[in-house]
Structures are given as C-alpha cells and as structure tokens.
Design an enzyme around this catalytic site. Structure first.
Site, PDB file in Angstrom:
ATOM      1  N   ILE B  30      24.396  -3.028 -40.172  1.00  0.00           N
ATOM      2  CA  ILE B  30      25.145  -3.636 -39.472  1.00  0.00           C
ATOM      3  C   ILE B  30      24.299  -4.234 -38.271  1.00  0.00           C
ATOM      4  O   ILE B  30      24.535  -5.499 -37.847  1.00  0.00           O
ATOM      5  CB  ILE B  30      26.056  -2.830 -38.623  1.00  0.00           C
ATOM      6  CG1 ILE B  30      27.046  -2.311 -39.630  1.00  0.00           C
ATOM      7  CG2 ILE B  30      26.815  -3.307 -37.438  1.00  0.00           C
ATOM      8  CD1 ILE B  30      27.972  -0.994 -39.498  1.00  0.00           C
ATOM      9  N   GLN B  32      20.178  -4.443 -36.428  1.00  0.00           N
ATOM     10  CA  GLN B  32      18.582  -3.896 -36.528  1.00  0.00           C
ATOM     11  C   GLN B  32      18.104  -4.246 -34.974  1.00  0.00           C
ATOM     12  O   GLN B  32      17.964  -5.180 -34.475  1.00  0.00           O
ATOM     13  CB  GLN B  32      17.852  -4.740 -37.409  1.00  0.00           C
ATOM     14  CG  GLN B  32      16.448  -4.322 -37.200  1.00  0.00           C
ATOM     15  CD  GLN B  32      15.374  -4.861 -38.526  1.00  0.00           C
ATOM     16  OE1 GLN B  32      16.277  -5.691 -39.128  1.00  0.00           O
ATOM     17  NE2 GLN B  32      14.309  -4.282 -38.627  1.00  0.00           N
ATOM     18  N   GLY B  33      17.639  -3.218 -34.308  1.00  0.00           N
ATOM     19  CA  GLY B  33      17.305  -3.445 -33.039  1.00  0.00           C
ATOM     20  C   GLY B  33      15.729  -3.197 -32.975  1.00  0.00           C
ATOM     21  O   GLY B  33      15.247  -3.233 -34.066  1.00  0.00           O
ATOM     22  N   LEU B  38      21.222   0.304 -37.563  1.00  0.00           N
ATOM     23  CA  LEU B  38      22.543   1.284 -37.551  1.00  0.00           C
ATOM     24  C   LEU B  38      23.238   0.592 -38.919  1.00  0.00           C
ATOM     25  O   LEU B  38      23.559  -0.458 -39.223  1.00  0.00           O
ATOM     26  CB  LEU B  38      23.260   0.595 -36.440  1.00  0.00           C
ATOM     27  CG  LEU B  38      24.680   1.131 -36.017  1.00  0.00           C
ATOM     28  CD1 LEU B  38      24.120   2.625 -35.553  1.00  0.00           C
ATOM     29  CD2 LEU B  38      25.507   0.572 -35.132  1.00  0.00           C
ATOM     30  N   LYS B  53      22.838   5.948 -37.464  1.00  0.00           N
ATOM     31  CA  LYS B  53      21.594   5.532 -36.791  1.00  0.00           C
ATOM     32  C   LYS B  53      20.367   5.925 -37.153  1.00  0.00           C
ATOM     33  O   LYS B  53      20.242   7.501 -37.037  1.00  0.00           O
ATOM     34  CB  LYS B  53      21.690   5.818 -35.106  1.00  0.00           C
ATOM     35  CG  LYS B  53      20.912   5.057 -34.168  1.00  0.00           C
ATOM     36  CD  LYS B  53      21.192   5.302 -32.823  1.00  0.00           C
ATOM     37  CE  LYS B  53      20.181   4.263 -31.918  1.00  0.00           C
ATOM     38  NZ  LYS B  53      20.831   4.356 -30.580  1.00  0.00           N
ATOM     39  N   ASP B 162      21.245   1.534 -20.196  1.00  0.00           N
ATOM     40  CA  ASP B 162      21.131   0.136 -20.799  1.00  0.00           C
ATOM     41  C   ASP B 162      22.513  -0.443 -20.908  1.00  0.00           C
ATOM     42  O   ASP B 162      23.208  -0.817 -21.916  1.00  0.00           O
ATOM     43  CB  ASP B 162      20.439   0.085 -22.068  1.00  0.00           C
ATOM     44  CG  ASP B 162      20.022  -1.255 -22.643  1.00  0.00           C
ATOM     45  OD1 ASP B 162      20.099  -2.416 -22.009  1.00  0.00           O
ATOM     46  OD2 ASP B 162      20.089  -1.720 -23.934  1.00  0.00           O
TER      47      ASP B 162
END
Lengths: 349, 262
Positions: B30, B32-33, B38, B53, B162
């Site tokens: 879903i 991509q950080g 995720l 995660k 954050d």
C-alpha cells in the site's frame, strides 16, 4: 565572466578563480589553491591563530592563484568572499582582504553563503540536477532540498556537527590533525572490526551527536585505563581502531537515514554529498547502497571540492553576480550565523 | 487507507519475510516510506483484514546495528500502540509481531486520511463558491475531534513525533455511513507511530502540536484559520493541556530551527 573567490571560514584558506564562458557551457576552473592551518595533535584550531594564519598567507595565495590561472586584473569581473557562517576572526581576515582587493582593483564585491557555495560547486562538478543535498562538515550538518528559490533545510544536527564530533574524538585519541583529523579517524576505522554499542540519536529528520561523542570518549578512557579489554561476544581485544569503526558506522548510519527520509519526503532519487566529511569513502559507500535501493544515485566530489575551497565561493558568487547581485562596500560585513535558507537563489528556476 | 492495487506483492523492492511469502490472501503493498513498507493482508481469517508494517533490513547499516534498531523500533511502536489502545486512545490495535524478522501486524482501519478528505471538501466548497467562514460547522467539528484525539493521546503519556493530516484517519461510523454523514464525518484514528515515544514533557507535546499546525499551514492553508478550534478542544481534553498551549507559544517563537554557528 570570471570571478575570484576567497574562503576562510575555518582553518582552510582557499583562493579560486572560475570562468563562465557561456551560459550553456560548463564552468572552467582556472585555479583552485588552498593552505590549511594545522594544529598540533590533541588540539583544535583557535580563532586567533587561524586568523593569523589566513592573514599571513592570503596575499601569497591570491598572487599564486592569479599566476596559475593566467589572468590579469582586468579579466576579473567580481571578487567573491565568504560572508558566513564560520568562525568570526578568520572570516574577518578574509573579508578585509576582499574589501582591499575591491578598492585596489576597482571591482564589485559579492558576499557568499558558505553552505550555498558548497551546494553550487557540488552541482556544477557532478551535474546533479535537483538532488537532496547532505552537507556535512566540521561546522555543519544539514539535509537540504531546493524549493522555490531557496535551499530549504529539512533536517540538521541539533547540537554539534558530525565533523566536529569526529574531530574532537581525534583529539581525545591524540592522533594527528594532518591532513585532517577526520581523515585519520577514517584510516584507523578501516582496521576496525568490532561494533561497540553507542547511542543512536535520530529525531525525525534531525539528529544529535554530542551524546555519542561523550559515550565514545568514555569508552576511549576505559580502553586507556584497561588495554586488555575484550569484546564480550567474540572475545577479541578491543582497539582504538574498533572505536573509530564503531563511531563511523553509527554516525554515518544516522546521516544516511535522515537523508533517506528527506528523499522519501520530497520524492527525489538523487543525493549529493558536500562538505569536508563528504570525502569519507565509507559515507559515500553507505549512501550509494541506500540510493541504489531507491533506484537513484549518489553524487560526491573529491577533496578538491568537498573540503572548503575558494573555487566554490567564486562559483556561487559568480552565479549571483550574473543575476545582478552585488554587495556594496559598506555592507561587506561577515557574520558567524548565516543560515542556508536565508539566501534568495535567483539563479535557479 | 489508500489502496493502490497496481503495486502487487511481486513488485516489492526487497525480499519479503516468511509471513508475506505464503499468505492465504495475497498481501498488497500500500505504501513505501523511507524505512517501512505497509501491506494489506489478513489476520487469522481471510475475512479479517489487517495492515502489516515491515521494516526491511538496510544494507548500508552494519548488521548488528541494523538488527538492534529494527528490534527497538518495532517493539517501541507496538508498546506505544498497546498503551494507547489500553487507555482508550483511538489507534489501530496490535495483532502480532516478530521484532527479529522486522514486522508488525495491526488492525486495518477503514476510511481515508484527513488530508484527502479535507482537501476534497475544501475544493468542492471552492467550486460551489461558498466563501470561507460560512457554513463551516462540519469543518469546525472535524477540527475539534482532531484536537481532542491528540489531547487524549498526550494525556496518556504518548507523543506522536510526526503529526500530520496524513497520519490522521477518518473511520466511518457504522450508524451514519459515508452518505448519511458527510465527507468530514467519522471517528479520528491516529496512525503511524513510527516516530512516537512515551513522554509527558510539555516541550515534546508542544512540538507535536506545532508540527500539526505547520502541516495545516502547508497543506490546507484555507483551513489554517480554524486551527484555534483544534487547540480549543485540545485544552479541554486533559489536565495540564493549558500549560502545553503556553509552551506552544514559545515553540512558535523560536520555530523549529535555530540560528546556528558555522
């Protein structure tokens, strides 16, 4: 157009002459020379001594740079100098030189932000278009990205700079400051194998190094008191090389992490490393591994352009001068505090 | 959460943990950080969706350091989520985790993030030509719900680290449904505690609020004027909130960035 750049915000005095032959052609480096004030092992460079070094060398360096470049005074369009940030006394010595040359030669002055100088030189040399910039040196640790005519700071060190952390650890170990303390830490680290536990202080896109320095200093003290200390896991003797190795692995992992976060944030896959610490091969290697996983690439330069130099001041100054920017004589001051994002970057879209 | 089905499991840029290699329902990437991927998957039953995660190992880091950081971060995020859950702060529940393998499985939250809903609502109103400040009861209500959700989290000793409108979800309330309620209705659920920590310091709480305020300023400038509603609801949400708001003034004054020595 041709400009001469004078840099002396820390212990390096640099003079460089650059030419912009045509807007669509790369800049030509006509000369780029440097003389470094080196303090004895175990000591840092004091502002007073550094300023004296700069004052006694600057005339020789300017003459040499002019001779090497093969240009006459008439060829020079503007005189660029570091306005800040940096150490007060060394900055003043160089600003006075720039003013004197300006009056003597009847040329315009251009005050340059040191950090912007690093970025512009890095972009010119590597050809990176719109990278996320990691600026790491003895006095600065910043993650920067360009947006709307400013180099915006996304993350930075909250206390001491990463280079300061490495330099001060070199002082603790009393290793040589020649050519640079960080360089000698790097050479020692290449022989290290054991990773010791150090604090890891990343907060979002910011980081902190003072606790790590205190911690590694403590470990160095213990090692000095008890040279037979062994690694509890492998049973091998711990050496100062292991300390340097652990310090580098930890602080560079932090730098790569905050850079990656900034890249994800702005959606860029290019990263440019500038500043004295940017010469470090291990940092470049780690950054390369990170960038590869993101499908991007890392741009870095060698010691001629990474370490403080005159040519970067000439480059950034000439870019500003070409847009009509000049610093009048009466405003040609210098300042210890001068943030990267204060500069209006008129020369970029 | 936004589901982008074009990113399938096979397109994952990193090797996947065992749990994602043979799932009963294929996992869908879903988001991509910088440090986590995720996935949408299922937990125990094919009908029970979950979010997974995964923090892949970073090849640039020394393996020892990498393992230490991954373990620490997964455990601390799970601890924070569990604490919030226990104290009644609206967050996804933790189903399972394996800190050695680098993953954490949490409750799937339906709905959309506040950023998307708010921008849609603002642009729709702009199209309809409704001037700012008129008929914005729904928006005021949303701002107040955000304020009290953040306040409840701070009240139990957690700071998010954050807070942006991308990390606030609007979960549809079953009775109303999306049509019966409206674009800005739903329960606020706080997500992504990757940078969260357990703290009761007013400074940390004030920085949380400041980050949220700046997020409103940069992504929803039209709604920024109503940020006072967030703070108003925040003040009522826990004892000591008024001190945080005073601290917020200080944080605003100095900004996040200090002027520094070269």
């Amino acid at each position: 157009m041709i400009s001469i750049g004078l840099e002396g915000s820390a212990n390096k005095l640099g003079v460089g002459i650059i030419s912009h032959p045509h807007p669509n052609k790369p800049a030509q480096i006509l000369s780029n020379i440097r003389h470094t004030f080196i303090s004895p092992p175990g000591e840092g460079f004091l502002p007073k001594d550094t300023a004296m070094h700069h004052r006694s060398w600057v005339v020789r360096l300017v003459k040499q740079a002019m001779a090497e470049a093969g240009v006459s005074i008439a060829d020079i369009d503007c005189i660029c100098y570091t306005k800040g940030p940096g150490m007060g006394a060394p900055l003043q010595s160089v600003a006075i030189t720039a003013r004197m040359l300006s009056v003597l030669w009847q040329k315009e002055l251009v005050g340059v932000n040191h950090c912007v100088g690093h970025i512009e030189m890095g972009r010119e040399i590597t050809g990176a278009q719109n990278p996320v910039v990691l600026y790491v040196s003895g006095g600065n640790t910043q993650v920067i990205a360009y947006a709307e005519h400013r180099y915006r700071i996304f993350g930075e060190a909250l206390d001491i700079a990463v280079g300061n952390c490495l330099d001060r650890f070199a002082r603790t170990l009393e290793i040589s400051n020649d050519p640079a303390p960080g360089y000698n830490v790097e050479q020692l680290a290449k022989k290290g194998k054991i990773l010791l536990d150090l604090p890891y202080a990343v907060k979002g896109m910011d980081c902190s190094f003072s606790g790590i320095l205190a911690s590694i200093d403590l470990l160095a003290g213990e090692l000095k008191a008890n040279p037979d200390k062994r690694d509890p896991i492998t049973g091998e003797l711990i050496t100062t090389a292991d300390l340097c190795f652990s310090l580098q692995e930890t602080v560079y992992a932090m730098l790569v992490e905050i850079t990656e976060r900034a890249m994800a944030h702005v959606g860029s896959s290019q990263v440019l490393i500038v500043g004295g610490v940017g010469c470090n091969e291990r940092l470049q290697e780690m950054m390369g591994l990170m960038a590869r996983d993101r499908g991007g690439s890392v741009y870095a330069t060698d010691e001629r352009f990474c370490i403080d130099n005159g040519i970067m001041i000439a480059q950034a100054g000439l870019l500003a001068y070409e847009t009509g920017f000049t610093t009048p004589l009466e405003e040609s001051t210098c300042t210890q505090r001068f943030r990267t994002d204060e500069v209006f970057v008129k020369w970029r879209d | 959460m936004e589901v982008d089905t074009s990113l399938s499991q096979s397109s994952s840029p990193v090797p996947l943990p065992l749990i994602l290699q043979r799932p009963s329902v294929p996992a869908i990437l879903i988001a991509q950080g910088a440090e986590a991927l995720l996935f949408r998957s299922t937990y125990l039953l094919p009908s029970l969706p979950c979010a997974l995660k995964y923090r892949p190992s970073k090849p640039y880091r020394h393996p020892t350091l990498d393992l230490r950081l991954t373990k620490h971060r997964i455990l601390s995020e799970a601890r924070v989520l569990t604490k919030c859950r226990r104290e009644g702060v609206p967050v996804p529940g933790v189903y399972a985790l394996d800190e050695g393998a680098g993953w954490m499985m949490i409750e799937w939250v339906d709905g959309e993030v506040v950023r998307i809903r708010l921008n849609e609502w603002l642009s729709r109103r702009a199209q309809e030509g409704v001037p700012q400040g008129v008929e914005d009861g729904k928006l005021v209500g949303l701002m107040r719900r955000i304020g009290s959700a953040v306040g409840r989290m701070h009240g139990v000793g957690v700071v998010h680290g954050d807070l942006t409108t991308s990390n606030l979800m609007l979960r549809p309330v079953p009775a109303e449904g999306v049509n019966g309620g409206g674009m800005l209705d739903g329960e606020i659920v706080l997500i992504d505690f990757g940078l969260a920590s357990q703290s009761t310091q007013d400074e940390d709480r004030a920085v949380d609020l400041y980050v949220l305020e700046r997020a409103f300023g940069s992504t929803h400038s039209k709604a920024e004027s109503l940020f006072t509603e967030v703070l108003g609801a925040y003040e009522k949400s826990f004892k000591g909130a008024n001190i945080v708001l005073k601290k917020l003034e200080e944080v605003r004054m100095r900004g996040r960035k200090r002027s520094m020595l070269g």
